[in-house]
Design a protein around this motif. Structure first.
Motif, PDB file in Angstrom:
ATOM      1  N   ARG A   7      -1.834   2.910   5.467  1.00 27.22           N
ATOM      2  CA  ARG A   7      -1.719   2.908   6.932  1.00 27.22           C
ATOM      3  C   ARG A   7      -2.509   1.712   7.466  1.00 27.22           C
ATOM      4  O   ARG A   7      -3.630   1.467   7.043  1.00 27.22           O
ATOM      5  CB  ARG A   7      -2.300   4.196   7.502  1.00 27.22           C
ATOM      6  CG  ARG A   7      -2.203   4.313   9.007  1.00 27.22           C
ATOM      7  CD  ARG A   7      -2.829   5.585   9.544  1.00 27.22           C
ATOM      8  NE  ARG A   7      -2.451   6.771   8.838  1.00 27.22           N
ATOM      9  CZ  ARG A   7      -1.382   7.532   9.125  1.00 27.22           C
ATOM     10  NH1 ARG A   7      -0.584   7.182  10.097  1.00 27.22           N
ATOM     11  NH2 ARG A   7      -1.135   8.620   8.435  1.00 27.22           N
ATOM     12  N   SER A   8      -1.883   0.984   8.388  1.00 26.49           N
ATOM     13  CA  SER A   8      -2.600  -0.110   9.041  1.00 26.49           C
ATOM     14  C   SER A   8      -2.426   0.020  10.544  1.00 26.49           C
ATOM     15  O   SER A   8      -1.397   0.514  11.005  1.00 26.49           O
ATOM     16  CB  SER A   8      -2.082  -1.468   8.557  1.00 26.49           C
ATOM     17  OG  SER A   8      -0.787  -1.704   9.038  1.00 26.49           O
ATOM     18  N   PRO A   9      -3.404  -0.424  11.320  1.00 22.97           N
ATOM     19  CA  PRO A   9      -3.321  -0.303  12.778  1.00 22.97           C
ATOM     20  C   PRO A   9      -2.128  -1.047  13.370  1.00 22.97           C
ATOM     21  O   PRO A   9      -1.508  -0.595  14.308  1.00 22.97           O
ATOM     22  CB  PRO A   9      -4.626  -0.918  13.272  1.00 22.97           C
ATOM     23  CG  PRO A   9      -5.533  -0.938  12.103  1.00 22.97           C
ATOM     24  CD  PRO A   9      -4.671  -0.984  10.880  1.00 22.97           C
ATOM     25  N   GLU A  10      -1.772  -2.202  12.805  1.00 23.51           N
ATOM     26  CA  GLU A  10      -0.675  -2.997  13.332  1.00 23.51           C
ATOM     27  C   GLU A  10       0.697  -2.460  12.943  1.00 23.51           C
ATOM     28  O   GLU A  10       1.604  -2.393  13.754  1.00 23.51           O
ATOM     29  CB  GLU A  10      -0.679  -4.450  12.862  1.00 23.51           C
ATOM     30  CG  GLU A  10      -1.898  -5.240  12.604  1.00 23.51           C
ATOM     31  CD  GLU A  10      -2.846  -4.790  11.538  1.00 23.51           C
ATOM     32  OE1 GLU A  10      -2.499  -4.791  10.352  1.00 23.51           O
ATOM     33  OE2 GLU A  10      -3.965  -4.441  11.906  1.00 23.51           O
ATOM     34  N   ALA A  11       0.868  -2.091  11.673  1.00 19.27           N
ATOM     35  CA  ALA A  11       2.195  -1.744  11.156  1.00 19.27           C
ATOM     36  C   ALA A  11       2.433  -0.242  11.029  1.00 19.27           C
ATOM     37  O   ALA A  11       3.552   0.173  10.750  1.00 19.27           O
ATOM     38  CB  ALA A  11       2.392  -2.407   9.796  1.00 19.27           C
ATOM     39  N   GLY A  12       1.408   0.567  11.174  1.00 21.61           N
ATOM     40  CA  GLY A  12       1.577   2.007  10.926  1.00 21.61           C
ATOM     41  C   GLY A  12       1.647   2.264   9.434  1.00 21.61           C
ATOM     42  O   GLY A  12       0.958   1.617   8.657  1.00 21.61           O
ATOM     43  N   LEU A  13       2.508   3.174   9.015  1.00 19.31           N
ATOM     44  CA  LEU A  13       2.651   3.479   7.594  1.00 19.31           C
ATOM     45  C   LEU A  13       3.553   2.455   6.924  1.00 19.31           C
ATOM     46  O   LEU A  13       4.597   2.073   7.468  1.00 19.31           O
ATOM     47  CB  LEU A  13       3.253   4.868   7.396  1.00 19.31           C
ATOM     48  CG  LEU A  13       2.343   6.038   7.710  1.00 19.31           C
ATOM     49  CD1 LEU A  13       3.125   7.343   7.650  1.00 19.31           C
ATOM     50  CD2 LEU A  13       1.168   6.091   6.751  1.00 19.31           C
ATOM     51  N   SER A  14       3.138   2.024   5.730  1.00 15.76           N
ATOM     52  CA  SER A  14       3.957   1.092   4.959  1.00 15.76           C
ATOM     53  C   SER A  14       3.817   1.407   3.480  1.00 15.76           C
ATOM     54  O   SER A  14       2.920   2.141   3.075  1.00 15.76           O
ATOM     55  CB  SER A  14       3.547  -0.356   5.230  1.00 15.76           C
ATOM     56  OG  SER A  14       2.240  -0.597   4.769  1.00 15.76           O
ATOM     57  N   ILE A  15       4.744   0.861   2.705  1.00 18.54           N
ATOM     58  CA  ILE A  15       4.669   1.010   1.254  1.00 18.54           C
ATOM     59  C   ILE A  15       4.615  -0.362   0.618  1.00 18.54           C
ATOM     60  O   ILE A  15       5.073  -1.347   1.198  1.00 18.54           O
ATOM     61  CB  ILE A  15       5.860   1.804   0.668  1.00 18.54           C
ATOM     62  CG1 ILE A  15       7.147   0.994   0.737  1.00 18.54           C
ATOM     63  CG2 ILE A  15       6.024   3.142   1.334  1.00 18.54           C
ATOM     64  CD1 ILE A  15       8.159   1.388  -0.288  1.00 18.54           C
ATOM     65  N   TYR A  16       4.063  -0.392  -0.593  1.00 16.92           N
ATOM     66  CA  TYR A  16       4.065  -1.596  -1.409  1.00 16.92           C
ATOM     67  C   TYR A  16       4.567  -1.205  -2.786  1.00 16.92           C
ATOM     68  O   TYR A  16       4.110  -0.216  -3.357  1.00 16.92           O
ATOM     69  CB  TYR A  16       2.656  -2.201  -1.498  1.00 16.92           C
ATOM     70  CG  TYR A  16       2.606  -3.419  -2.380  1.00 16.92           C
ATOM     71  CD1 TYR A  16       3.234  -4.595  -1.998  1.00 16.92           C
ATOM     72  CD2 TYR A  16       1.967  -3.389  -3.604  1.00 16.92           C
ATOM     73  CE1 TYR A  16       3.215  -5.718  -2.812  1.00 16.92           C
ATOM     74  CE2 TYR A  16       1.931  -4.507  -4.424  1.00 16.92           C
ATOM     75  CZ  TYR A  16       2.559  -5.669  -4.025  1.00 16.92           C
ATOM     76  OH  TYR A  16       2.549  -6.772  -4.830  1.00 16.92           O
ATOM     77  N   VAL A  17       5.550  -1.972  -3.298  1.00 13.07           N
ATOM     78  CA  VAL A  17       6.105  -1.737  -4.633  1.00 13.07           C
ATOM     79  C   VAL A  17       5.638  -2.896  -5.511  1.00 13.07           C
ATOM     80  O   VAL A  17       6.186  -4.009  -5.421  1.00 13.07           O
ATOM     81  CB  VAL A  17       7.654  -1.677  -4.605  1.00 13.07           C
ATOM     82  CG1 VAL A  17       8.199  -1.335  -5.989  1.00 13.07           C
ATOM     83  CG2 VAL A  17       8.139  -0.673  -3.562  1.00 13.07           C
ATOM     84  N   PRO A  18       4.614  -2.673  -6.357  1.00 10.87           N
ATOM     85  CA  PRO A  18       4.042  -3.767  -7.141  1.00 10.87           C
ATOM     86  C   PRO A  18       5.043  -4.486  -8.048  1.00 10.87           C
ATOM     87  O   PRO A  18       5.045  -5.706  -8.112  1.00 10.87           O
ATOM     88  CB  PRO A  18       2.945  -3.088  -7.977  1.00 10.87           C
ATOM     89  CG  PRO A  18       2.606  -1.848  -7.226  1.00 10.87           C
ATOM     90  CD  PRO A  18       3.877  -1.423  -6.553  1.00 10.87           C
ATOM     91  N   LYS A  19       5.917  -3.747  -8.734  1.00  7.67           N
ATOM     92  CA  LYS A  19       6.843  -4.390  -9.684  1.00  7.67           C
ATOM     93  C   LYS A  19       7.846  -5.305  -8.999  1.00  7.67           C
ATOM     94  O   LYS A  19       8.378  -6.210  -9.607  1.00  7.67           O
ATOM     95  CB  LYS A  19       7.586  -3.344 -10.502  1.00  7.67           C
ATOM     96  CG  LYS A  19       6.751  -2.765 -11.612  1.00  7.67           C
ATOM     97  CD  LYS A  19       7.605  -2.017 -12.593  1.00  7.67           C
ATOM     98  CE  LYS A  19       6.780  -1.695 -13.803  1.00  7.67           C
ATOM     99  NZ  LYS A  19       7.578  -1.197 -14.890  1.00  7.67           N
ATOM    100  N   LYS A  20       8.116  -5.056  -7.740  1.00 10.71           N
ATOM    101  CA  LYS A  20       9.079  -5.877  -6.999  1.00 10.71           C
ATOM    102  C   LYS A  20       8.395  -6.784  -5.981  1.00 10.71           C
ATOM    103  O   LYS A  20       9.073  -7.527  -5.274  1.00 10.71           O
ATOM    104  CB  LYS A  20      10.093  -4.983  -6.301  1.00 10.71           C
ATOM    105  CG  LYS A  20      10.856  -4.098  -7.281  1.00 10.71           C
ATOM    106  CD  LYS A  20      12.168  -3.689  -6.726  1.00 10.71           C
ATOM    107  CE  LYS A  20      12.914  -2.786  -7.670  1.00 10.71           C
ATOM    108  NZ  LYS A  20      13.695  -3.466  -8.640  1.00 10.71           N
ATOM    109  N   ASP A  21       7.057  -6.715  -5.895  1.00 15.10           N
ATOM    110  CA  ASP A  21       6.282  -7.456  -4.907  1.00 15.10           C
ATOM    111  C   ASP A  21       6.913  -7.308  -3.524  1.00 15.10           C
ATOM    112  O   ASP A  21       7.170  -8.274  -2.815  1.00 15.10           O
ATOM    113  CB  ASP A  21       6.151  -8.924  -5.294  1.00 15.10           C
ATOM    114  CG  ASP A  21       5.089  -9.635  -4.455  1.00 15.10           C
ATOM    115  OD1 ASP A  21       4.139  -8.950  -4.007  1.00 15.10           O
ATOM    116  OD2 ASP A  21       5.225 -10.845  -4.222  1.00 15.10           O
ATOM    117  N   LEU A  22       7.142  -6.048  -3.148  1.00 14.56           N
ATOM    118  CA  LEU A  22       7.834  -5.712  -1.907  1.00 14.56           C
ATOM    119  C   LEU A  22       6.931  -4.875  -1.026  1.00 14.56           C
ATOM    120  O   LEU A  22       6.354  -3.889  -1.479  1.00 14.56           O
ATOM    121  CB  LEU A  22       9.104  -4.909  -2.246  1.00 14.56           C
ATOM    122  CG  LEU A  22       9.874  -4.308  -1.078  1.00 14.56           C
ATOM    123  CD1 LEU A  22      10.610  -5.400  -0.321  1.00 14.56           C
ATOM    124  CD2 LEU A  22      10.861  -3.266  -1.590  1.00 14.56           C
TER     125      LEU A  22
END
Length: 74
Positions: A7-22
């Motif tokens: 969770r970030s103040p600017e973007a809200g909830l987000s995900i990160y997929v390490p294998k796809k650098d996404l």
């Protein structure tokens, strides 16, 4: 597949997929508490999340399944 939810103040909830650098924002979720249902991210993927306590702290690394028509990725 392994993802990190944060969770970030600017973007809200987000995900990160390490294998796809996404990194993508979560734009829709099945349940308000997030866990045990699906989420949709900004690029259109739908991911099934495991059941967890509603007060689970973020960031967290978890395994999810990606829905893609008849094909599922683990």
């Amino acid at each position: 597949m392994k993802i990190i939810i944060r969770r970030s103040p600017e973007a809200g909830l987000s995900i990160y997929v390490p294998k796809k650098d996404l990194e993508e924002s979560i734009v829709e979720s099945e349940h308000e508490a997030l866990w045990g249902g699906w989420i949709r991210i900004a690029n259109g993927w739908v991911l099934d999340l495991p059941r967890m306590a509603s007060d689970t702290t973020l960031p967290i690394t978890i395994n999810v399944r990606r829905r893609d028509g008849d094909r599922e990725e683990t």
